[in-house]
Design a protein around this motif. Structure first.
Motif, PDB file in Angstrom:
ATOM      1  N   MET A  40      31.376  47.032  35.910  1.00 36.69           N
ATOM      2  CA  MET A  40      31.758  47.034  34.736  1.00 36.69           C
ATOM      3  C   MET A  40      33.264  47.328  34.870  1.00 36.69           C
ATOM      4  O   MET A  40      33.997  46.724  34.438  1.00 36.69           O
ATOM      5  CB  MET A  40      30.960  48.061  33.714  1.00 36.69           C
ATOM      6  N   GLY A  41      33.648  47.692  36.168  1.00 32.96           N
ATOM      7  CA  GLY A  41      34.802  47.968  36.330  1.00 32.96           C
ATOM      8  C   GLY A  41      35.364  46.566  36.455  1.00 32.96           C
ATOM      9  O   GLY A  41      36.662  46.560  35.893  1.00 32.96           O
ATOM     10  N   VAL A  42      35.009  45.960  37.480  1.00 23.95           N
ATOM     11  CA  VAL A  42      35.172  44.672  38.095  1.00 23.95           C
ATOM     12  C   VAL A  42      35.589  44.259  36.705  1.00 23.95           C
ATOM     13  O   VAL A  42      36.742  42.907  36.254  1.00 23.95           O
ATOM     14  CB  VAL A  42      34.751  44.258  38.984  1.00 23.95           C
ATOM     15  N   ILE A  43      34.407  43.488  36.026  1.00 28.49           N
ATOM     16  CA  ILE A  43      34.808  43.206  34.452  1.00 28.49           C
ATOM     17  C   ILE A  43      35.683  43.469  33.771  1.00 28.49           C
ATOM     18  O   ILE A  43      36.779  41.873  33.140  1.00 28.49           O
ATOM     19  CB  ILE A  43      33.452  43.030  34.262  1.00 28.49           C
ATOM     20  N   ASN A  44      36.142  43.986  33.612  1.00 25.39           N
ATOM     21  CA  ASN A  44      37.016  45.331  32.274  1.00 25.39           C
ATOM     22  C   ASN A  44      38.107  44.743  33.108  1.00 25.39           C
ATOM     23  O   ASN A  44      38.934  44.205  32.282  1.00 25.39           O
ATOM     24  CB  ASN A  44      37.010  46.390  32.492  1.00 25.39           C
ATOM     25  N   ALA A  45      38.753  44.740  34.102  1.00 26.47           N
ATOM     26  CA  ALA A  45      39.884  44.523  34.503  1.00 26.47           C
ATOM     27  C   ALA A  45      39.839  42.606  34.728  1.00 26.47           C
ATOM     28  O   ALA A  45      41.034  42.783  34.718  1.00 26.47           O
ATOM     29  CB  ALA A  45      40.138  45.519  36.252  1.00 26.47           C
ATOM     30  N   TRP A  46      38.918  42.266  35.177  1.00 29.11           N
ATOM     31  CA  TRP A  46      39.459  40.577  35.701  1.00 29.11           C
ATOM     32  C   TRP A  46      39.356  40.119  34.871  1.00 29.11           C
ATOM     33  O   TRP A  46      39.417  38.679  34.454  1.00 29.11           O
ATOM     34  CB  TRP A  46      38.154  40.751  37.182  1.00 29.11           C
ATOM     35  N   GLN A  47      37.814  40.172  33.513  1.00 26.85           N
ATOM     36  CA  GLN A  47      37.839  39.565  32.762  1.00 26.85           C
ATOM     37  C   GLN A  47      37.078  37.551  33.120  1.00 26.85           C
ATOM     38  O   GLN A  47      37.532  36.904  32.954  1.00 26.85           O
ATOM     39  CB  GLN A  47      38.998  39.457  31.775  1.00 26.85           C
ATOM     40  N   PRO A  48      35.918  38.335  33.941  1.00 23.43           N
ATOM     41  CA  PRO A  48      35.511  36.729  34.753  1.00 23.43           C
ATOM     42  C   PRO A  48      34.967  35.996  33.258  1.00 23.43           C
ATOM     43  O   PRO A  48      33.926  36.810  32.219  1.00 23.43           O
ATOM     44  CB  PRO A  48      34.683  37.146  35.467  1.00 23.43           C
ATOM     45  N   ASP A  49      34.622  34.650  33.893  1.00 22.12           N
ATOM     46  CA  ASP A  49      34.097  34.021  32.755  1.00 22.12           C
ATOM     47  C   ASP A  49      32.636  33.934  32.946  1.00 22.12           C
ATOM     48  O   ASP A  49      32.119  33.705  32.128  1.00 22.12           O
ATOM     49  CB  ASP A  49      34.637  32.066  32.340  1.00 22.12           C
TER      50      ASP A  49
END
Length: 214
Positions: A40-49
């Motif tokens: 979740m932290g990576v998704i919030n920071a990096w916003q992958p498709d």
């Protein structure tokens, strides 16, 4: 701007190897994590498709993580790495919100195809997966699902039938001689009326209602 891919796999070597081959594709930029609690932290920071996620992540279920992702306002598409023979996991993942499936032993070409499919048409249901879903619903049609299907317009039922037959948005558009954007609207309406999270879940509902491929 490249397509951002997040690989979530608790086998670090496998995840890094997958990242290496995906990064060789000029349109992709990927990162891999082996600790699901970092997702979740990576998704919030990096916003992958797209998130490419193993069904089983040690003691944590990739299906549960997918369900968690779907609570986000604008979640990334989820492609599950799984075994086609694992019927229960496939159905649970569809219901959780996964929109694509690839076998862990699949070729890079198949994975790339799946990623582009979920980005362009919203789902990826390979023939092997359709067979798995068909095996899961071999019995008679169920009344609740049939009532849901009856809410659809004639055109929406036609679109759903073609979805069950494995056609993507462009294939349906070609068959019906409509624009892909019009078909996308039909698919979205079908998904909403069937109270589903994704086009794949709509296909599962259709199968329970008795629809079968052409």
């Amino acid at each position: 701007m490249p397509v951002r891919l997040l690989i979530v796999d608790d086998h670090r070597v496998f995840g890094q190897g997958l990242k290496a081959v995906l990064d060789a594709e000029p349109e992709f930029e990927s990162t891999a994590i082996s600790r699901p609690d970092e997702m979740m932290g990576v998704i919030n920071a990096w916003q992958p498709d797209v998130v490419i996620m193993d069904v089983r992540l040690g003691d944590i279920s990739g299906i549960d993580l997918t369900r968690q992702l779907m609570t986000m306002p604008a979640p990334p598409a989820v492609v599950m790495l799984t075994a086609y023979a694992d019927v229960a996991s496939v159905i649970s993942a569809v219901q959780a919100g996964a929109v694509g499936f690839v076998a862990k032993e699949a070729s890079l070409e198949q994975l790339v195809t799946a990623v582009w499919a979920v980005l362009n048409s919203g789902s990826w249901l390979p023939a092997e997966m359709l067979g798995t879903l068909l095996e899961a619903y071999p019995g008679p049609a169920k009344a609740p699902e049939q009532k849901l299907i009856q809410q659809l317009t004639a055109r929406e039922r036609e679109v759903l039938s073609l979805m069950v037959s494995g056609l993507d948005r462009n294939g349906i558009a070609s068959r019906l001689r409509q624009s892909p954007n019009t078909v996308r609207t039909h698919i979205r309406n079908v998904t909403v009326k069937l109270d589903c999270h994704s086009a794949l879940e709509a296909v599962a509902v259709a199968l329970r209602a008795g629809l079968r491929p052409e």
